[in-house]
Write an enzyme that holds these catalytic residues in place. Structure first.
Site, PDB file in Angstrom:
ATOM      1  CB  SER A 138       5.717   2.428  -2.859  1.00 49.03           C
ATOM      2  OG  SER A 138       4.900   2.133  -3.975  1.00 49.03           O
ATOM      3  CE1 TYR A 151       1.265   2.333   0.457  1.00 46.06           C
ATOM      4  CE2 TYR A 151       1.644   2.864  -1.851  1.00 46.06           C
ATOM      5  CZ  TYR A 151       1.888   2.065  -0.750  1.00 46.06           C
ATOM      6  OH  TYR A 151       2.762   1.000  -0.843  1.00 46.06           O
TER       7      TYR A 151
HETATM    8  N1  LIG Z   1       2.504  -5.112  -2.302  1.00 45.92           N
HETATM    9  C1  LIG Z   1       2.967  -4.178  -3.112  1.00 45.92           C
HETATM   10  O1  LIG Z   1       2.662  -4.134  -4.313  1.00 45.92           O
HETATM   11  C2  LIG Z   1       3.908  -3.117  -2.574  1.00 45.92           C
HETATM   12  C3  LIG Z   1       4.553  -2.301  -3.508  1.00 45.92           C
HETATM   13  C4  LIG Z   1       5.421  -1.310  -3.043  1.00 45.92           C
HETATM   14  C5  LIG Z   1       5.633  -1.151  -1.698  1.00 45.92           C
HETATM   15  N2  LIG Z   1       4.992  -1.953  -0.813  1.00 45.92           N
HETATM   16  C6  LIG Z   1       5.239  -1.721   0.611  1.00 45.92           C
HETATM   17  O2  LIG Z   1       5.817  -2.879   1.181  1.00 45.92           O
HETATM   18  C7  LIG Z   1       5.443  -2.963   2.560  1.00 45.92           C
HETATM   19  C8  LIG Z   1       4.860  -4.341   2.828  1.00 45.92           C
HETATM   20  O3  LIG Z   1       3.713  -4.490   2.014  1.00 45.92           O
HETATM   21  P1  LIG Z   1       2.994  -5.894   1.760  1.00 45.92           P
HETATM   22  O4  LIG Z   1       2.598  -5.912   0.351  1.00 45.92           O
HETATM   23  O5  LIG Z   1       3.796  -7.000   2.327  1.00 45.92           O
HETATM   24  O6  LIG Z   1       1.676  -5.626   2.633  1.00 45.92           O
HETATM   25  P2  LIG Z   1       0.760  -6.622   3.466  1.00 45.92           P
HETATM   26  O7  LIG Z   1       0.800  -7.988   2.898  1.00 45.92           O
HETATM   27  O8  LIG Z   1      -0.542  -5.919   3.611  1.00 45.92           O
HETATM   28  O9  LIG Z   1       1.503  -6.646   4.911  1.00 45.92           O
HETATM   29  C9  LIG Z   1       1.593  -5.475   5.676  1.00 45.92           C
HETATM   30  C10 LIG Z   1       2.268  -5.772   7.001  1.00 45.92           C
HETATM   31  O10 LIG Z   1       2.248  -4.568   7.799  1.00 45.92           O
HETATM   32  C11 LIG Z   1       1.590  -4.849   9.044  1.00 45.92           C
HETATM   33  N3  LIG Z   1       0.850  -3.684   9.506  1.00 45.92           N
HETATM   34  C12 LIG Z   1      -0.150  -3.024   8.871  1.00 45.92           C
HETATM   35  N4  LIG Z   1      -0.611  -2.049   9.654  1.00 45.92           N
HETATM   36  C13 LIG Z   1       0.104  -2.095  10.814  1.00 45.92           C
HETATM   37  C14 LIG Z   1       0.079  -1.359  12.023  1.00 45.92           C
HETATM   38  N5  LIG Z   1      -0.801  -0.366  12.236  1.00 45.92           N
HETATM   39  N6  LIG Z   1       0.963  -1.685  13.002  1.00 45.92           N
HETATM   40  C15 LIG Z   1       1.842  -2.703  12.837  1.00 45.92           C
HETATM   41  N7  LIG Z   1       1.912  -3.439  11.706  1.00 45.92           N
HETATM   42  C16 LIG Z   1       1.036  -3.140  10.718  1.00 45.92           C
HETATM   43  C17 LIG Z   1       0.649  -6.029   8.733  1.00 45.92           C
HETATM   44  O11 LIG Z   1       0.324  -6.780   9.888  1.00 45.92           O
HETATM   45  P3  LIG Z   1      -1.048  -6.573  10.758  1.00 45.92           P
HETATM   46  O12 LIG Z   1      -2.158  -6.351   9.781  1.00 45.92           O
HETATM   47  O13 LIG Z   1      -1.165  -7.830  11.561  1.00 45.92           O
HETATM   48  O14 LIG Z   1      -0.791  -5.405  11.648  1.00 45.92           O
HETATM   49  C18 LIG Z   1       1.542  -6.843   7.804  1.00 45.92           C
HETATM   50  O15 LIG Z   1       2.475  -7.597   8.551  1.00 45.92           O
HETATM   51  C19 LIG Z   1       4.460  -1.809   2.814  1.00 45.92           C
HETATM   52  O16 LIG Z   1       5.120  -0.725   3.397  1.00 45.92           O
HETATM   53  C20 LIG Z   1       3.994  -1.459   1.410  1.00 45.92           C
HETATM   54  O17 LIG Z   1       3.570  -0.104   1.331  1.00 45.92           O
HETATM   55  C21 LIG Z   1       4.141  -2.947  -1.211  1.00 45.92           C
END
Ligand SMILES: NC(=O)c1ccc[n+]([C@@H]2O[C@H](COP(=O)([O-])OP(=O)(O)OC[C@H]3O[C@@H](n4cnc5c(N)ncnc54)[C@H](OP(=O)(O)O)[C@@H]3O)[C@@H](O)[C@H]2O)c1
Length: 243
Positions: A138, A151
């Site tokens: 990120s 984070y």
């Molecule tokens: N959204 C942003 O602005 C952003 C920016 C930079 C980087 N990122 C990174 O991109 C990645 C995806 O983010 P996103 O925005 O798509 O987030 P999201 O919509 O919250 O999805 C997160 C995913 O991770 C899974 N997860 C969470 N905790 C888990 C656990 N303990 N075990 C297994 N699976 C787990 C969730 O499924 P369950 O809840 O069913 O377990 C879900 O499938 C993350 O690493 C995040 O840090 C996001």
């Protein structure tokens, strides 16, 4: 469809993970993903792609659960060619008032879990001298953000892991890179207030938050032969907000 190989993507039930699962399936990969709960989208993908798609329940913060996910993927789908470490949580709060348990949980899911999962997956990659790993870090790990220190530490840790593993696994023909997205329209950013959101948009040269699809193209590039000499790098995809 000719298979491009087996891809394991952590956290594919929604958001960026789901977009990557969907796109890799469309591009001929055999895809496995896991998270704590399947969403509706998972059922639709199962119906559409049948045996080319597998979902498992698994928890990044539980070492035994990661072990059983990897075993089942290798048994049902075959050896893993591509690992995308995507699952993550963003626990926000001023560090001074965060509970120790919250800090431990974000490290367990984002960093320790990713190291443990990768440790299990690379064993077969090393034996086969073949593989590509992408860590979803990120821009918060690169630049920081008030209220996201824990984070941020985990995401900077992932970029460090990328560099270390790239050196360790390069001689085995395994490439390791990070993608550092900016702010994306997913559940993770739903909690942003209007003021924060407007500020992000104002500071972003391309004038908007990103979408999961903005990241998917870079994933395909890093997995392709065109990126065959790229390893140990962090590719930022953020509309220019950190430039
Ligand atoms: N959204 C942003 O602005 C952003 C920016 C930079 C980087 N990122 C990174 O991109 C990645 C995806 O983010 P996103 O925005 O798509 O987030 P999201 O919509 O919250 O999805 C997160 C995913 O991770 C899974 N997860 C969470 N905790 C888990 C656990 N303990 N075990 C297994 N699976 C787990 C969730 O499924 P369950 O809840 O069913 O377990 C879900 O499938 C993350 O690493 C995040 O840090 C996001």
């Amino acid at each position: 469809m000719k298979s491009n190989g087996v891809a394991l993507i952590s956290g594919g039930s929604r958001g960026l993970g789901l977009a990557m699962v969907t796109s890799l399936l469309e591009h001929g990969y055999r895809v496995a993903t896991f998270s704590r709960r399947p969403g509706e989208a998972i059922e639709r993908l199962k119906e559409k792609h049948g045996e080319r798609f597998s979902f498992f329940e698994g928890d990044m913060s539980d070492q035994a659960s990661l072990g059983s996910v990897v075993k089942r993927v290798e048994k049902d789908c075959g050896p893993i060619d591509v690992l995308i470490n995507n699952a993550g949580i963003a626990t926000d709060g001023v560090l001074a008032t965060m509970q120790p348990g919250q800090i431990e949980q974000v490290i367990a899911v984002n960093l320790t879990g990713t190291l443990l999962l990768t440790r299990l997956v690379v064993r077969q990659m090393v034996v086969r001298s073949r593989g590509s790993i992408i860590n979803i870090s990120s821009i918060i790990g690169l630049r920081g953000y008030a209220g996201l220190a824990a984070y941020s530490a985990t995401k900077a840790g992932l970029d460090g892991m990328t560099r270390g593993l790239a050196r360790e696994l390069g001689p085995r023909n395994i490439r390791v890179n990070s993608i550092a997205p900016g702010y994306l329209e997913t559940e993770m950013t739903h909690g942003l207030g209007d003021t924060q959101r407007n500020q992000i948009v104002r500071r972003t040269p391309l004038g908007r938050l990103g979408t999961p699809d903005d990241v998917v193209g870079a994933v395909h590039f890093l997995l392709s032969p065109a990126a065959g000499f790229i390893t140990g790098q962090v590719l930022t995809i953020d509309g220019g907000i950190t430039c």
